[in-house]
Design an enzyme around this catalytic site. Structure first.
Site, PDB file in Angstrom:
ATOM      1  CG  ASP A  59      -1.595   6.042  -9.588  1.00  0.00           C
ATOM      2  OD1 ASP A  59      -2.431   5.788  -8.642  1.00  0.00           O
ATOM      3  OD2 ASP A  59      -1.448   5.110 -10.523  1.00  0.00           O
ATOM      4  CG  ASP A  60      -2.237   5.327  -4.943  1.00  0.00           C
ATOM      5  OD1 ASP A  60      -1.314   4.173  -5.308  1.00  0.00           O
ATOM      6  OD2 ASP A  60      -3.350   5.020  -5.230  1.00  0.00           O
TER       7      ASP A  60
ATOM      8  CB  SER B 128      -6.494   4.776  -3.723  1.00  0.00           C
ATOM      9  OG  SER B 128      -5.741   4.261  -4.524  1.00  0.00           O
TER      10      SER B 128
ATOM     11  CE1 TYR C 287      -3.658   1.445  -4.195  1.00  0.00           C
ATOM     12  CE2 TYR C 287      -3.426  -0.466  -2.463  1.00  0.00           C
ATOM     13  CZ  TYR C 287      -3.859   0.021  -3.493  1.00  0.00           C
ATOM     14  OH  TYR C 287      -4.209  -0.794  -4.500  1.00  0.00           O
TER      15      TYR C 287
ATOM     16  CG  ASN D 162      -3.713  -6.052   9.216  1.00  0.00           C
ATOM     17  OD1 ASN D 162      -3.264  -6.392   8.019  1.00  0.00           O
ATOM     18  ND2 ASN D 162      -4.132  -4.668   9.308  1.00  0.00           N
ATOM     19  N   GLY D 163      -1.157  -8.345   9.216  1.00  0.00           N
ATOM     20  CA  GLY D 163       0.301  -7.875   9.596  1.00  0.00           C
ATOM     21  C   GLY D 163       1.070  -9.052   9.049  1.00  0.00           C
TER      22      GLY D 163
ATOM     23  CB  CYS E  53      -6.461  -9.395   6.775  1.00  0.00           C
ATOM     24  SG  CYS E  53      -5.437  -9.501   8.319  1.00  0.00           S
TER      25      CYS E  53
ATOM     26  N   GLY F 215      -8.850  -6.605   1.783  1.00  0.00           N
ATOM     27  CA  GLY F 215      -8.716  -8.046   1.583  1.00  0.00           C
ATOM     28  C   GLY F 215      -9.708  -8.468   0.721  1.00  0.00           C
TER      29      GLY F 215
END
Length: 493
Positions: free
Chosen positions: A361-362, A299, A258, A117-118, A12, A40
């Site tokens: 790409d990441d 990204s 990312y 967040n986490g 989030c 999110g």
């Protein structure tokens, strides 16, 4: 779900504000959340505290623009203090009951709200303990646990209740809380998730997940919240405390790779410039004879630019991403998921036709999307497709807030680089090394030692104990032979 087209997703984004005009608070939170939408897309919510310390909340499933599509919603969100949240679920089920911010009532004390967040690595143990003491949970999100610990505390002051609760939870967590008088921010002892403080010209303070949200509401960056720190914002300005002195910065390296927006700055490191350096170092480590460099939008574009500069191969816009297609990995069937990817990504044929293409790409998670993109490029006339990943191979789960918690879903945990190349149909495949990733980000921890990064998804070296997840990780690691001498990793602390 062996055929799932799955991207990386983090839990989030957080946004809190103190001291704004009561008629503007909810709108500012809305704008801040909009700039954090990449963190999110499942749901969003806003809580505002009015001058009489009453809580007003609106939340729902969907994007910020969908949840707050009706202007009348803001008529009921008046106050000088507020917090907001955008969610992607890594723990807990999908549904409105898990959409934050959560609100709590303390008898004869105060009402408060929080957003998180986490991911808490001892959530199951704590929840069982709390329930045995009579706690009643309104959601199945681990984020509610902190609020219940605060309610159970016998401390007199709210800040002491909070610090006592924070000392009990483990894992990766960034919290923003609001009471009737204060906005509070707290970060885990390793600072896995970013959290920054800013101030607007009207004197109001902002706490949020990324500096791009500060920019969105015209707030001046002040500083990052430190590991183990509790920041209190009230009529006395900003004060701070620490709930622990046992801290060591180990921010999630995937934030730079990312998750974060490229215009954000984390611990004084520009995300865009870090990605450029990742791409340049990947070109140095994985050179190839090619005609053009393209990136997977969005990204990976910074890394693709870096690869082009580092290799002296021209960069071009070879792929276009539609901004109006929903996430594909939640579709119920493989056919629908593949259709979603095809609707989301398209190729500029004139850029790739007849050419040897470097596709930057990441990351590669399962490999399904990479395989589809390689096929798409070759169907569009690309002579060769050389895949370059501007990060190390994802071989280990993350337990601090990314929704990859088993080795079974990671293609690099189950196959060699050569095997992955064949699976995705590339002409060659190369990853950035862990050492070069650390060099590209160039971040030091608070003690001036080490990288200041968590790279456990690449090397299996977790900076904390895994608590409730340890047995799960040991089982999958031993099945894959990750503890064997030739492929040795350390068990977590």
């Amino acid at each position: 779900m062996p055929n799932e087209v799955k991207s990386l997703n983090e839990e989030c984004g957080l946004f809190g504000i103190w001291g704004s005009n009561e008629n503007e608070t909810a709108g500012l939170i809305h704008d801040g959340l909009h700039s954090l939408q990449h963190r999110g897309q499942e749901g969003a919510g806003i809580v505002v505290m009015d001058n009489e310390h009453h809580i007003h909340r609106h939340r729902g499933l969907g994007l910020v623009s969908q949840v707050f599509s009706d202007n009348y919603v803001f008529d009921d969100l008046k106050g000088n203090i507020g917090i907001g949240h955008v969610r992607y679920a890594t723990a807990g089920s999908h549904g409105v009951k898990n959409i934050q911010p959560f609100t709590f009532h303390l008898d004869d004390f105060t009402d408060f709200s929080l957003a998180h967040n986490g991911n808490l690595t001892n959530a199951d143990t704590l929840k069982r303990t709390l329930q045995s003491k009579g706690a009643s949970f309104n959601s199945d999100s681990d984020s509610e646990i902190l609020g219940q610990l605060i309610k159970m505390s016998k401390q007199v002051k709210f800040i002491d209740r909070l610090k006592e609760a924070l000392r009990q939870i483990k894992g990766g967590f960034a919290f923003v809380l609001s009471t009737g008088d204060e906005l509070i921010a707290a970060l885990d002892p390793n600072g896995f998730r970013p959290l920054v403080i800013g101030r607007r010209e009207d004197g109001s303070y902002v706490v949020c997940s990324e500096t791009c949200a500060l920019d969105q509401v015209n707030a001046r960056y002040i500083r990052d919240v430190k590991p183990g720190e509790v920041v209190i914002i009230n009529n006395n300005g900003i004060t701070n405390d620490f709930f622990t002195n046992d801290t060591n910065l180990a921010i999630c390296s995937m934030e730079y790779i990312y998750f974060a927006r490229p215009d954000s700055v984390i611990h004084n490191v520009s995300v865009h410039e870090a990605r450029m350096r990742m791409g340049a170092l990947c070109a140095k480590e994985n050179p190839v004879d090619a005609d053009v460099v393209i990136g997977v939008p969005n990204s990976s574009l910074s890394a693709a630019l870096g690869y082009a500069k580092g290799s002296n191969i021209p960069y071009d816009m070879g792929m276009i991403k539609s901004q109006y297609v929903a996430r594909t990995f939640i579709e119920p069937t493989q056919k629908k998921r593949e259709r979603g990817v095809s609707m989301k990504l398209s190729v500029v044929k004139s850029v790739v036709e007849g050419k040897k293409v470097v596709l930057v790409d990441d990351s590669i998670v399962r490999g399904t999307t990479s395989k589809y993109i390689v096929q798409l490029l070759k169907r569009s006339g690309a002579k060769e497709v050389h895949v370059r990943i501007a990060s190390p191979a994802l071989r280990f789960p993350c337990f601090y807030g990314i929704d990859i918690q088993t080795t079974e879903e990671l293609i690099a945990a189950n196959h060699t680089v050569s095997e992955i190349k064949d699976i995705i149909g590339a002409d060659s495949l190369g990853y950035l090394s862990v050492d070069s990733l650390i060099k590209a980000i160039n971040l030091k921890n608070d003690h001036g030692e080490g990288s200041g990064l968590c790279t456990s998804y690449f090397d299996g070296k977790y900076p904390t104990p895994l608590y409730d997840y340890q047995a799960q990780f040991d089982k999958s690691a031993e099945e894959l032979g990750l503890y064997e001498e030739d492929n040795y990793i350390e068990r977590s602390i």
